[in-house]
Write an enzyme that holds these catalytic residues in place. Sequence first.
Site, short mmCIF file in Angstrom:
data_model
loop_
_atom_site.label_atom_id
_atom_site.label_comp_id
_atom_site.label_asym_id
_atom_site.label_seq_id
_atom_site.Cartn_x
_atom_site.Cartn_y
_atom_site.Cartn_z
N GLU A 177 0.82 -1.22 0.00
CA GLU A 177 0.00 0.00 0.00
C GLU A 177 0.86 1.27 0.00
OE1 GLU A 177 -2.60 0.53 3.41
OE2 GLU A 177 -3.65 2.18 2.44
N LYS A 219 -2.43 -1.98 -3.22
CA LYS A 219 -3.48 -1.14 -2.63
C LYS A 219 -3.10 0.33 -2.80
CE LYS A 219 -5.91 -0.29 1.73
NZ LYS A 219 -6.53 -0.92 2.89
P1 13P Z 1 -9.09 4.13 4.16
O1 13P Z 1 -9.98 3.36 3.23
O2 13P Z 1 -9.82 4.75 5.31
O3 13P Z 1 -8.16 5.06 3.46
O4 13P Z 1 -8.15 3.07 4.86
C1 13P Z 1 -7.55 2.11 4.10
C2 13P Z 1 -6.38 1.60 4.83
O5 13P Z 1 -6.31 0.44 5.12
C3 13P Z 1 -5.32 2.53 5.20
O6 13P Z 1 -4.15 1.84 5.49
#
Ligand code: 13P
Length: 343
Positions: A177, A219
Amino acid sequence: MSPQALADIAQQLIGAGRGILAMDESNATCNRRLLAAGIPATPEARHAWRELIVTTPGLGDCIAGAILSDETIRQDATDGTSFVKLLTNAAIIPGIKVDAGAKDLALCPGEKITEGLDGLRERLHGYAAVGARFAKWRAVIALDEAIPTTACIEANAHALARYAALCQEAGLVPIVEPEVLMDGAHNMARCAAVTEVVLLTVFRHLATQRVLLEGMILKPNMVLPGLLCPQQDGLDDVAAATVTCLLRSVPAAVPGIAFLSGGQSGELASARLSTMNARFAWPDARLPWTLAFSFARAIQQPAMEIWRGQPDQVQAAQQALLHRATCNHAALRGEYNETMEMP
Ligand code: 13P
């Protein structure tokens, strides 16, 4: 674990028409969200909130994986059933957030580096032993006229790749991510340019560290104008900019892309994801990877505001949670529309 076994888990998470629920907020972040909803920020409230989520009837129809935190992965519901078992019984694969949070990056004012590599190999084996099958690590890239620096992008991409390799060694599918933040007045073109550089850098480091692309999930943020940008682009423009950026930077071997919501409203996140799938993926499958969701706020927030810590509101909050999950499930097929929001 064999490459095929990792690829199979990734496919179960992303390839079967369901999405991922992030419920892995750190204690500090969860406390902040509880307080904002007028709920005392206690360990008991955090537990009650997470129990409400994992016992929501029907959640497994829309959600294939749930990301837990270190606090929750070993917790039990009030009836003594572990959260991991409740999720597994609902056909939801348990995952675990393993980073130790974003800290100030030395010599780079305003920028962060995500920590948590020290001791990670041992922690991953512990999480796998209690039932986690995948993991998550979030890197944070802030954006203004002067940043991000190469130092920030390279350091975070390197850490993501080291984390992903350790996950695969331990038999866990890494969710990678790199989040380019929405905060600021930048326009969508600037977000697109930065996101493209970040993703290209991340995949270069993933290749260097020998990460199996078929056994991971990306992500990313959607490509969006900053929250303070006077021009807020429409759904079609956001969808086109996001898909263009991803096509330029994400190898076709990656099975799926599960967006974070990043502070968008639940409705907007669903609408943007649905537009991407309607225009570019569904039903012609013109993209090499699945476009899905891994939302936290865009699924949880409306439900938390209904719950407000009141036991007699649990059912209504669960319905709100399931509603957002259902909207996002429809968005995977490009079938979300605003009539779904009508009572
Ligand atoms: P949000 O969808 O609130 O951005 O969170 C996703 C997430 O896992 C952040 O690490």
